[in-house]
Scaffold this motif. Structure first.
Motif, PDB file in Angstrom:
ATOM      1  N   HIS A  65       0.894  -1.452   0.102  1.00 58.57           N
ATOM      2  CA  HIS A  65      -0.107  -0.024  -0.014  1.00 58.57           C
ATOM      3  C   HIS A  65       0.873   1.407   0.109  1.00 58.57           C
ATOM      4  CE1 HIS A  65       0.929   0.296   4.181  1.00 58.57           C
ATOM      5  NE2 HIS A  65       0.486   1.485   4.376  1.00 58.57           N
ATOM      6  N   ASP A  66       2.028   1.275   0.697  1.00 59.92           N
ATOM      7  CA  ASP A  66       2.916   2.384   0.448  1.00 59.92           C
ATOM      8  C   ASP A  66       3.539   2.717  -0.803  1.00 59.92           C
ATOM      9  OD1 ASP A  66       4.496   0.115   1.020  1.00 59.92           O
ATOM     10  OD2 ASP A  66       5.707   1.093   2.425  1.00 59.92           O
ATOM     11  N   GLN A  67       3.080   1.546  -1.560  1.00 56.72           N
ATOM     12  CA  GLN A  67       4.116   1.952  -3.231  1.00 56.72           C
ATOM     13  C   GLN A  67       3.349   2.499  -4.015  1.00 56.72           C
ATOM     14  OE1 GLN A  67       7.342   1.075  -3.095  1.00 56.72           O
ATOM     15  NE2 GLN A  67       7.482   0.338  -1.174  1.00 56.72           N
ATOM     16  N   PHE A  68       2.182   2.802  -3.757  1.00 57.80           N
ATOM     17  CA  PHE A  68       1.157   3.271  -4.784  1.00 57.80           C
ATOM     18  C   PHE A  68       0.209   4.326  -4.055  1.00 57.80           C
ATOM     19  CE2 PHE A  68       2.253  -0.921  -6.221  1.00 57.80           C
ATOM     20  CZ  PHE A  68       2.249  -0.712  -7.614  1.00 57.80           C
ATOM     21  N   SER A  69      -0.019   5.317  -4.898  1.00 63.52           N
ATOM     22  CA  SER A  69      -0.923   6.215  -4.229  1.00 63.52           C
ATOM     23  C   SER A  69      -2.440   6.135  -4.207  1.00 63.52           C
ATOM     24  CB  SER A  69      -0.792   7.785  -5.056  1.00 63.52           C
ATOM     25  OG  SER A  69      -1.020   7.611  -6.516  1.00 63.52           O
ATOM     26  N   ASP A  70      -2.734   5.127  -5.116  1.00 60.16           N
ATOM     27  CA  ASP A  70      -4.309   4.584  -5.186  1.00 60.16           C
ATOM     28  C   ASP A  70      -4.240   3.120  -5.412  1.00 60.16           C
ATOM     29  OD1 ASP A  70      -7.150   4.779  -5.497  1.00 60.16           O
ATOM     30  OD2 ASP A  70      -6.862   4.647  -7.515  1.00 60.16           O
ATOM     31  N   ILE A  71      -4.930   2.362  -4.803  1.00 62.59           N
ATOM     32  CA  ILE A  71      -5.109   0.909  -4.890  1.00 62.59           C
ATOM     33  C   ILE A  71      -6.637   0.541  -5.100  1.00 62.59           C
ATOM     34  CG2 ILE A  71      -4.633  -1.463  -3.932  1.00 62.59           C
ATOM     35  CD1 ILE A  71      -2.126  -0.154  -2.649  1.00 62.59           C
ATOM     36  N   TRP A  72      -6.840  -0.262  -6.087  1.00 61.64           N
ATOM     37  CA  TRP A  72      -8.271  -0.998  -6.108  1.00 61.64           C
ATOM     38  C   TRP A  72      -8.159  -2.355  -5.808  1.00 61.64           C
ATOM     39  CZ3 TRP A  72     -11.805   0.161 -10.838  1.00 61.64           C
ATOM     40  CH2 TRP A  72     -11.997   1.640 -10.795  1.00 61.64           C
ATOM     41  N   ALA A  73      -8.859  -3.010  -4.824  1.00 64.30           N
ATOM     42  CA  ALA A  73      -8.890  -4.310  -4.103  1.00 64.30           C
ATOM     43  C   ALA A  73     -10.057  -4.909  -4.427  1.00 64.30           C
ATOM     44  CB  ALA A  73      -8.391  -4.234  -2.667  1.00 64.30           C
ATOM     45  N   VAL A  74     -10.103  -5.879  -5.408  1.00 71.87           N
ATOM     46  CA  VAL A  74     -11.497  -6.424  -5.903  1.00 71.87           C
ATOM     47  C   VAL A  74     -11.527  -7.911  -5.747  1.00 71.87           C
ATOM     48  CG1 VAL A  74     -12.754  -6.697  -8.185  1.00 71.87           C
ATOM     49  CG2 VAL A  74     -11.425  -4.785  -7.535  1.00 71.87           C
ATOM     50  N   ASP A  75     -12.473  -8.568  -5.275  1.00 69.22           N
ATOM     51  CA  ASP A  75     -12.725  -9.844  -4.894  1.00 69.22           C
ATOM     52  C   ASP A  75     -14.287 -10.040  -5.145  1.00 69.22           C
ATOM     53  OD1 ASP A  75     -10.967 -12.228  -3.637  1.00 69.22           O
ATOM     54  OD2 ASP A  75     -13.221 -12.437  -3.507  1.00 69.22           O
ATOM     55  N   GLN A  76     -14.622 -11.188  -5.843  1.00 71.10           N
ATOM     56  CA  GLN A  76     -15.965 -11.624  -5.976  1.00 71.10           C
ATOM     57  C   GLN A  76     -16.756 -11.885  -4.778  1.00 71.10           C
ATOM     58  OE1 GLN A  76     -16.390 -14.587  -8.783  1.00 71.10           O
ATOM     59  NE2 GLN A  76     -15.539 -16.121  -7.474  1.00 71.10           N
ATOM     60  N   GLU A  77     -15.994 -12.215  -3.684  1.00 72.24           N
ATOM     61  CA  GLU A  77     -16.583 -12.798  -2.384  1.00 72.24           C
ATOM     62  C   GLU A  77     -16.880 -11.620  -1.247  1.00 72.24           C
ATOM     63  OE1 GLU A  77     -17.965 -14.203   0.653  1.00 72.24           O
ATOM     64  OE2 GLU A  77     -17.660 -15.672  -1.047  1.00 72.24           O
ATOM     65  N   PRO A  78     -18.169 -11.297  -1.058  1.00 71.63           N
ATOM     66  CA  PRO A  78     -18.084 -10.174  -0.094  1.00 71.63           C
ATOM     67  C   PRO A  78     -17.595 -10.263   1.210  1.00 71.63           C
ATOM     68  CG  PRO A  78     -20.207 -10.941  -1.097  1.00 71.63           C
ATOM     69  CD  PRO A  78     -19.233 -11.894  -1.533  1.00 71.63           C
ATOM     70  N   GLY A  79     -17.517 -11.739   1.641  1.00 72.52           N
ATOM     71  CA  GLY A  79     -16.787 -11.719   3.023  1.00 72.52           C
ATOM     72  C   GLY A  79     -15.351 -11.417   3.052  1.00 72.52           C
ATOM     73  N   MET A  80     -14.629 -11.677   1.789  1.00 72.62           N
ATOM     74  CA  MET A  80     -13.273 -11.133   1.756  1.00 72.62           C
ATOM     75  C   MET A  80     -13.297  -9.811   1.803  1.00 72.62           C
ATOM     76  SD  MET A  80     -11.260 -13.869   1.490  1.00 72.62           S
ATOM     77  CE  MET A  80     -11.228 -15.436   0.892  1.00 72.62           C
ATOM     78  N   ILE A  81     -13.984  -8.875   1.000  1.00 73.07           N
ATOM     79  CA  ILE A  81     -14.019  -7.508   0.915  1.00 73.07           C
ATOM     80  C   ILE A  81     -14.257  -6.990   2.455  1.00 73.07           C
ATOM     81  CG2 ILE A  81     -15.157  -5.383   0.061  1.00 73.07           C
ATOM     82  CD1 ILE A  81     -12.865  -6.921  -1.829  1.00 73.07           C
ATOM     83  N   ASP A  82     -15.069  -7.639   3.130  1.00 74.67           N
ATOM     84  CA  ASP A  82     -15.595  -7.334   4.441  1.00 74.67           C
ATOM     85  C   ASP A  82     -14.475  -7.157   5.246  1.00 74.67           C
ATOM     86  OD1 ASP A  82     -18.138  -6.555   3.718  1.00 74.67           O
ATOM     87  OD2 ASP A  82     -19.011  -8.591   4.445  1.00 74.67           O
ATOM     88  N   VAL A  83     -13.756  -8.307   5.301  1.00 75.23           N
ATOM     89  CA  VAL A  83     -12.474  -8.405   6.161  1.00 75.23           C
ATOM     90  C   VAL A  83     -11.320  -7.541   5.832  1.00 75.23           C
ATOM     91  CG1 VAL A  83     -10.427 -10.156   6.813  1.00 75.23           C
ATOM     92  CG2 VAL A  83     -12.864 -10.766   7.008  1.00 75.23           C
ATOM     93  N   ALA A  84     -11.311  -7.352   4.555  1.00 73.59           N
ATOM     94  CA  ALA A  84     -10.028  -6.279   4.207  1.00 73.59           C
ATOM     95  C   ALA A  84     -10.410  -4.952   4.492  1.00 73.59           C
ATOM     96  CB  ALA A  84     -10.165  -6.629   2.528  1.00 73.59           C
ATOM     97  N   ARG A  85     -11.680  -4.632   4.218  1.00 77.14           N
ATOM     98  CA  ARG A  85     -12.169  -3.259   4.684  1.00 77.14           C
ATOM     99  C   ARG A  85     -11.856  -2.876   5.990  1.00 77.14           C
ATOM    100  NH1 ARG A  85     -16.967  -3.318   2.316  1.00 77.14           N
ATOM    101  NH2 ARG A  85     -16.255  -2.069   0.493  1.00 77.14           N
ATOM    102  N   GLN A  86     -12.360  -3.800   6.832  1.00 77.51           N
ATOM    103  CA  GLN A  86     -11.976  -3.528   8.191  1.00 77.51           C
ATOM    104  C   GLN A  86     -10.672  -3.558   8.837  1.00 77.51           C
ATOM    105  OE1 GLN A  86     -14.472  -3.122  10.680  1.00 77.51           O
ATOM    106  NE2 GLN A  86     -12.807  -2.656  11.767  1.00 77.51           N
ATOM    107  N   LYS A  87      -9.821  -4.333   7.953  1.00 76.86           N
ATOM    108  CA  LYS A  87      -8.156  -4.146   8.567  1.00 76.86           C
ATOM    109  C   LYS A  87      -7.826  -3.116   7.993  1.00 76.86           C
ATOM    110  CE  LYS A  87      -5.599  -7.312   6.469  1.00 76.86           C
ATOM    111  NZ  LYS A  87      -5.270  -8.501   5.673  1.00 76.86           N
ATOM    112  N   ALA A  88      -8.095  -2.372   6.889  1.00 78.19           N
ATOM    113  CA  ALA A  88      -8.179  -0.869   6.433  1.00 78.19           C
ATOM    114  C   ALA A  88      -8.164   0.082   7.531  1.00 78.19           C
ATOM    115  CB  ALA A  88      -8.355  -0.711   5.031  1.00 78.19           C
ATOM    116  N   LYS A  89      -9.408   0.105   7.911  1.00 76.62           N
ATOM    117  CA  LYS A  89     -10.063   1.064   8.874  1.00 76.62           C
ATOM    118  C   LYS A  89      -9.215   0.841  10.225  1.00 76.62           C
ATOM    119  CE  LYS A  89     -14.437   2.015  11.344  1.00 76.62           C
ATOM    120  NZ  LYS A  89     -16.031   2.099  11.470  1.00 76.62           N
ATOM    121  N   THR A  90      -9.061  -0.425  10.710  1.00 81.50           N
ATOM    122  CA  THR A  90      -8.002  -0.598  11.834  1.00 81.50           C
ATOM    123  C   THR A  90      -6.753   0.051  11.690  1.00 81.50           C
ATOM    124  OG1 THR A  90      -9.521  -2.418  12.471  1.00 81.50           O
ATOM    125  CG2 THR A  90      -7.495  -2.144  13.453  1.00 81.50           C
TER     126      THR A  90
END
Length: 326
Positions: free
Chosen positions: A63-88
């Motif tokens: 994440h520190d090597q780019f100014s903008d990152i898109w993280a894409v997955d078809q599984e909502p559970g994966m995105i929920d976990v990743a989004r919470q990690k970023a918030k934390t």
């Protein structure tokens, strides 16, 4: 669908696996990430697409090597976990999207690097490769990252784990989670051919072995992170599977030392550059761990990791047992 088209995997195979995937999958080695950063020309700006991101193992590591990152997955559970990690963690430059790779809408020439970690084999590869080529800026790179699984090896405990998983896949009737003719089609149409046909130039293949110590509980957690022996796949058989795996692995290795050298690596492909535009050339001497693999035994720096998230320099494809990847 033609006879040689990629088989389609069910879209729900990783349902309920996100927390196990995030906790028990071995992280990509720092040497691999440093090598990819150098070869792709990342300098703290530009855009990364992490396609099939899971809980964001690549996005968070880079994440520190780019100014903008898109993280894409078809599984909502994966995105929920990743989004919470970023918030934390207070990370604000990653946007999270729930979408299959083949359904994603992206403007052309949007990204400087597109990374796919242990997921390209599950996608309609020709379609996705053609899309990725359009999404990349000219001269920029696609990286297919991969890492091995604990049952890959000849140690007695690994053989015991492989046999146990095969036995419980049969009991759970989970073999239908791998499409028919999967292995045959992958042999006849390897990733390299798919990428060439899409218009990519193949830039190199790089490997980074890692020494890793497992525990029986971590092996169970890893199994639950897979599509074929998730808790959803096992259902009411989960408790029996856990007990059996512990017993078989411990009987095969009474010392309790469950050590593995895991192979990690990535394949790098490049969208051809426009005439007159200079870009970093992959495969040149990078001055960082890792080098182009010319044959068996040609590895870069080796790292020893004592457990998830703990790496230090030291001496020294995600596949389900037998053939297809988890």
């Amino acid at each position: 669908m033609g006879s040689m088209d990629d088989p389609r995997f069910r879209s729900d195979l990783y349902r309920g696996t996100a927390s196990y995937y995030d906790r028990f999958r071995v992280p990509y080695p720092p040497g691999l990430l440093a090598d990819l950063t150098h070869r792709s020309g990342a300098r703290g700006e530009g855009s990364l697409l992490d396609l099939g991101c899971g809980p964001g193992l690549i996005s968070f590591a880079m994440h520190d090597q780019f100014s903008d990152i898109w993280a894409v997955d078809q599984e909502p559970g994966m995105i929920d976990v990743a989004r919470q990690k970023a918030k934390t963690a207070g990370i604000t430059n990653i946007r999270f999207l729930t979408s299959a790779a083949e359904d994603l809408s992206v403007p052309g020439e949007s990204f400087d690097l597109i990374a796919i970690g242990n997921a390209f084999h599950r996608m309609p590869r020709a379609d996705v490769a053609a899309r990725v080529l359009r999404w990349l800026r000219p001269g920029q790179f696609l990286a297919l990252l991969w890492g091995g699984s604990p049952w890959e090896g000849q140690a007695p405990w690994q053989q015991a784990m492989s046999a146990t998983m095969a036995r419980w896949r049969a009991r759970a009737q989970a073999d239908d989670r791998i499409p028919p003719r999967y292995d045959e089609i992958r042999r006849q149409r390897p990733d390299s051919g798919i990428l060439r046909d899409a218009g990519f130039h193949l830039a190199g293949s790089y490997q980074f072995p890692v020494s890793w110590d497992w525990t029986p509980e971590a092996l169970i957690g890893f199994a639950y992170s897979t599509s074929v022996l998730s808790r959803a796949a096992l259902g009411g058989l989960a408790a029996g599977f856990e007990q059996d795996l512990r017993q078989e692995v411990c009987a095969a290795e009474p010392s309790g030392v469950l050590r593995q050298t895991i192979r990690f690596g990535y394949e790098l492909a490049r969208r051809p550059a426009l005439c007159g535009v200079n870009h970093l050339r992959a495969g040149t001497s990078a001055g960082v761990p890792g080098r182009l693999v010319d044959g068996p035994g040609s590895f870069g720096m080796i790292w020893h990791l004592a457990g998830p998230g703990h790496a230090s320099p030291g001496p020294d494809r995600d596949r389900i047992p037998v053939t297809a990847r988890a």
